[in-house]
Design a protein around this motif. Sequence first.
Motif, PDB file in Angstrom:
ATOM      1  N   VAL A 113       0.819  -1.211   0.000  1.00 41.52           N
ATOM      2  CA  VAL A 113       0.000   0.000   0.000  1.00 41.52           C
ATOM      3  C   VAL A 113       0.855   1.265   0.000  1.00 41.52           C
ATOM      4  O   VAL A 113       0.648   2.174  -0.812  1.00 41.52           O
ATOM      5  CB  VAL A 113      -0.967   0.003   1.204  1.00 41.52           C
ATOM      6  N   LEU A 114       1.829   1.329   0.899  1.00 41.55           N
ATOM      7  CA  LEU A 114       2.677   2.516   1.013  1.00 41.55           C
ATOM      8  C   LEU A 114       3.620   2.625  -0.186  1.00 41.55           C
ATOM      9  O   LEU A 114       3.946   1.605  -0.817  1.00 41.55           O
ATOM     10  CB  LEU A 114       3.505   2.451   2.289  1.00 41.55           C
ATOM     11  N   PRO A 115       4.094   3.842  -0.491  1.00 42.99           N
ATOM     12  CA  PRO A 115       5.159   3.964  -1.497  1.00 42.99           C
ATOM     13  C   PRO A 115       6.350   3.097  -1.083  1.00 42.99           C
ATOM     14  O   PRO A 115       6.631   2.924   0.111  1.00 42.99           O
ATOM     15  CB  PRO A 115       5.520   5.459  -1.451  1.00 42.99           C
ATOM     16  N   GLU A 116       7.034   2.556  -2.050  1.00 43.80           N
ATOM     17  CA  GLU A 116       8.076   1.563  -1.765  1.00 43.80           C
ATOM     18  C   GLU A 116       9.137   2.078  -0.795  1.00 43.80           C
ATOM     19  O   GLU A 116       9.613   1.336   0.066  1.00 43.80           O
ATOM     20  CB  GLU A 116       8.731   1.104  -3.072  1.00 43.80           C
ATOM     21  N   ASP A 117       9.474   3.355  -0.896  1.00 42.07           N
ATOM     22  CA  ASP A 117      10.528   3.886  -0.027  1.00 42.07           C
ATOM     23  C   ASP A 117      10.051   4.110   1.410  1.00 42.07           C
ATOM     24  O   ASP A 117      10.854   4.436   2.293  1.00 42.07           O
ATOM     25  CB  ASP A 117      11.105   5.179  -0.607  1.00 42.07           C
ATOM     26  N   LYS A 118       8.759   3.924   1.661  1.00 42.61           N
ATOM     27  CA  LYS A 118       8.207   4.079   3.015  1.00 42.61           C
ATOM     28  C   LYS A 118       7.928   2.735   3.686  1.00 42.61           C
ATOM     29  O   LYS A 118       7.545   2.686   4.851  1.00 42.61           O
ATOM     30  CB  LYS A 118       6.898   4.877   2.965  1.00 42.61           C
ATOM     31  N   ARG A 119       8.115   1.651   2.977  1.00 43.70           N
ATOM     32  CA  ARG A 119       7.812   0.326   3.523  1.00 43.70           C
ATOM     33  C   ARG A 119       8.954  -0.185   4.396  1.00 43.70           C
ATOM     34  O   ARG A 119      10.122   0.059   4.101  1.00 43.70           O
ATOM     35  CB  ARG A 119       7.556  -0.670   2.387  1.00 43.70           C
ATOM     36  N   LEU A 120       8.580  -0.919   5.453  1.00 45.71           N
ATOM     37  CA  LEU A 120       9.546  -1.548   6.352  1.00 45.71           C
ATOM     38  C   LEU A 120       9.232  -3.045   6.415  1.00 45.71           C
ATOM     39  O   LEU A 120       8.526  -3.498   7.327  1.00 45.71           O
ATOM     40  CB  LEU A 120       9.470  -0.927   7.748  1.00 45.71           C
ATOM     41  N   PRO A 121       9.735  -3.823   5.466  1.00 41.56           N
ATOM     42  CA  PRO A 121       9.381  -5.250   5.421  1.00 41.56           C
ATOM     43  C   PRO A 121       9.692  -5.997   6.716  1.00 41.56           C
ATOM     44  O   PRO A 121       8.980  -6.933   7.077  1.00 41.56           O
ATOM     45  CB  PRO A 121      10.221  -5.785   4.258  1.00 41.56           C
ATOM     46  N   ALA A 122      10.733  -5.583   7.443  1.00 43.07           N
ATOM     47  CA  ALA A 122      11.120  -6.297   8.665  1.00 43.07           C
ATOM     48  C   ALA A 122      10.062  -6.213   9.767  1.00 43.07           C
ATOM     49  O   ALA A 122      10.069  -7.014  10.702  1.00 43.07           O
ATOM     50  CB  ALA A 122      12.449  -5.757   9.179  1.00 43.07           C
ATOM     51  N   ILE A 123       9.131  -5.268   9.624  1.00 43.16           N
ATOM     52  CA  ILE A 123       8.103  -5.109  10.666  1.00 43.16           C
ATOM     53  C   ILE A 123       7.174  -6.309  10.724  1.00 43.16           C
ATOM     54  O   ILE A 123       6.518  -6.553  11.738  1.00 43.16           O
ATOM     55  CB  ILE A 123       7.297  -3.804  10.419  1.00 43.16           C
ATOM     56  N   LYS A 124       7.141  -7.101   9.653  1.00 46.34           N
ATOM     57  CA  LYS A 124       6.177  -8.209   9.598  1.00 46.34           C
ATOM     58  C   LYS A 124       6.438  -9.262  10.668  1.00 46.34           C
ATOM     59  O   LYS A 124       5.508  -9.911  11.142  1.00 46.34           O
ATOM     60  CB  LYS A 124       6.185  -8.837   8.206  1.00 46.34           C
ATOM     61  N   ASP A 125       7.688  -9.446  11.081  1.00 41.13           N
ATOM     62  CA  ASP A 125       7.973 -10.422  12.145  1.00 41.13           C
ATOM     63  C   ASP A 125       7.271 -10.039  13.442  1.00 41.13           C
ATOM     64  O   ASP A 125       6.637 -10.884  14.093  1.00 41.13           O
ATOM     65  CB  ASP A 125       9.480 -10.526  12.380  1.00 41.13           C
ATOM     66  N   SER A 126       7.364  -8.784  13.813  1.00 37.27           N
ATOM     67  CA  SER A 126       6.703  -8.362  15.052  1.00 37.27           C
ATOM     68  C   SER A 126       5.189  -8.354  14.888  1.00 37.27           C
ATOM     69  O   SER A 126       4.458  -8.677  15.836  1.00 37.27           O
ATOM     70  CB  SER A 126       7.200  -6.988  15.504  1.00 37.27           C
ATOM     71  N   LEU A 127       4.701  -8.062  13.692  1.00 39.62           N
ATOM     72  CA  LEU A 127       3.258  -8.081  13.460  1.00 39.62           C
ATOM     73  C   LEU A 127       2.703  -9.500  13.562  1.00 39.62           C
ATOM     74  O   LEU A 127       1.612  -9.714  14.109  1.00 39.62           O
ATOM     75  CB  LEU A 127       2.930  -7.482  12.090  1.00 39.62           C
ATOM     76  N   GLN A 128       3.454 -10.479  13.066  1.00 37.86           N
ATOM     77  CA  GLN A 128       2.990 -11.866  13.192  1.00 37.86           C
ATOM     78  C   GLN A 128       2.969 -12.303  14.654  1.00 37.86           C
ATOM     79  O   GLN A 128       2.074 -13.044  15.062  1.00 37.86           O
ATOM     80  CB  GLN A 128       3.858 -12.790  12.340  1.00 37.86           C
ATOM     81  N   TRP A 129       3.935 -11.844  15.433  1.00 36.73           N
ATOM     82  CA  TRP A 129       3.939 -12.129  16.865  1.00 36.73           C
ATOM     83  C   TRP A 129       2.709 -11.508  17.532  1.00 36.73           C
ATOM     84  O   TRP A 129       2.024 -12.161  18.333  1.00 36.73           O
ATOM     85  CB  TRP A 129       5.222 -11.591  17.495  1.00 36.73           C
ATOM     86  N   GLU A 130       2.404 -10.246  17.192  1.00 32.66           N
ATOM     87  CA  GLU A 130       1.215  -9.586  17.735  1.00 32.66           C
ATOM     88  C   GLU A 130      -0.052 -10.323  17.335  1.00 32.66           C
ATOM     89  O   GLU A 130      -0.980 -10.480  18.136  1.00 32.66           O
ATOM     90  CB  GLU A 130       1.132  -8.140  17.228  1.00 32.66           C
ATOM     91  N   PHE A 131      -0.094 -10.774  16.086  1.00 35.53           N
ATOM     92  CA  PHE A 131      -1.273 -11.461  15.563  1.00 35.53           C
ATOM     93  C   PHE A 131      -1.509 -12.775  16.315  1.00 35.53           C
ATOM     94  O   PHE A 131      -2.645 -13.092  16.683  1.00 35.53           O
ATOM     95  CB  PHE A 131      -1.092 -11.718  14.069  1.00 35.53           C
ATOM     96  N   ALA A 132      -0.451 -13.512  16.573  1.00 38.59           N
ATOM     97  CA  ALA A 132      -0.581 -14.767  17.327  1.00 38.59           C
ATOM     98  C   ALA A 132      -1.068 -14.494  18.751  1.00 38.59           C
ATOM     99  O   ALA A 132      -1.937 -15.212  19.277  1.00 38.59           O
ATOM    100  CB  ALA A 132       0.750 -15.512  17.340  1.00 38.59           C
ATOM    101  N   ARG A 133      -0.535 -13.478  19.383  1.00 39.91           N
ATOM    102  CA  ARG A 133      -0.960 -13.137  20.748  1.00 39.91           C
ATOM    103  C   ARG A 133      -2.420 -12.713  20.783  1.00 39.91           C
ATOM    104  O   ARG A 133      -3.178 -13.091  21.692  1.00 39.91           O
ATOM    105  CB  ARG A 133      -0.071 -12.022  21.305  1.00 39.91           C
ATOM    106  N   ALA A 134      -2.850 -11.937  19.761  1.00 35.75           N
ATOM    107  CA  ALA A 134      -4.248 -11.490  19.693  1.00 35.75           C
ATOM    108  C   ALA A 134      -5.200 -12.678  19.550  1.00 35.75           C
ATOM    109  O   ALA A 134      -6.289 -12.687  20.133  1.00 35.75           O
ATOM    110  CB  ALA A 134      -4.434 -10.525  18.532  1.00 35.75           C
TER     111      ALA A 134
END
Length: 199
Positions: A113-134
């Motif tokens: 969704v975001l412009p490519e230079d604004k994306r932080l692909p590494a954030i997905k690891d922490s998001l998956q951890w949050e998703f599992a906890r939720a």
Amino acid sequence: MNMGYTLVGAVKSRAFRVLWTLEELGLDYEHIDAAPQSAEVTRISPAGKVPVLVVDGVPITDSVAIMTFLADRHGALTFPAGTLERARQDSLTNMILDEIDATLWTAAKHSFVLPEDKRLPAIKDSLQWEFARAQTNLVARMAEDGPFLMGETMTIADILLAHCGGWAINAKFPITEPRLRDHIAMMRDRPAFHRAIGG
């Protein structure tokens, strides 16, 4: 009875959960399959976000607000306002929005969704951890006496959760809780779900 409903928004967006609600309620509606920021959307909602439900010429935005309006108006998929059951339903709905929908949306933003230079692909690891906890937290709050979140009564919270579940599967976010996997599969097997996909 035709209540003058027009839903604007692509099927592959949060508009789908409103389509599904309309189908579960057995309502007549017109669907305009329009992308965010398109002319069809900005003409009725300057922010350009979807979905938009136009009711007798008045636009209503934000998917859960629309679902709540429809459920309240037609007296189904919800408990009555002012009851303790409704408070619990709203609490579950807001938890799903805050802890599941928001996590998946953040992942989507940093994927495409975001412009490519604004994306932080590494954030997905922490998001998956949050998703599992939720998921663990949500299962602890599910009723024990029925197939739905609230027990024997299906509500808009069930539609919201199942839509997020499909989104998670597509995003390769694991559904780690068996009870949630069963819930999502049950909901996606409903005839109204399949009508909404075809709509």
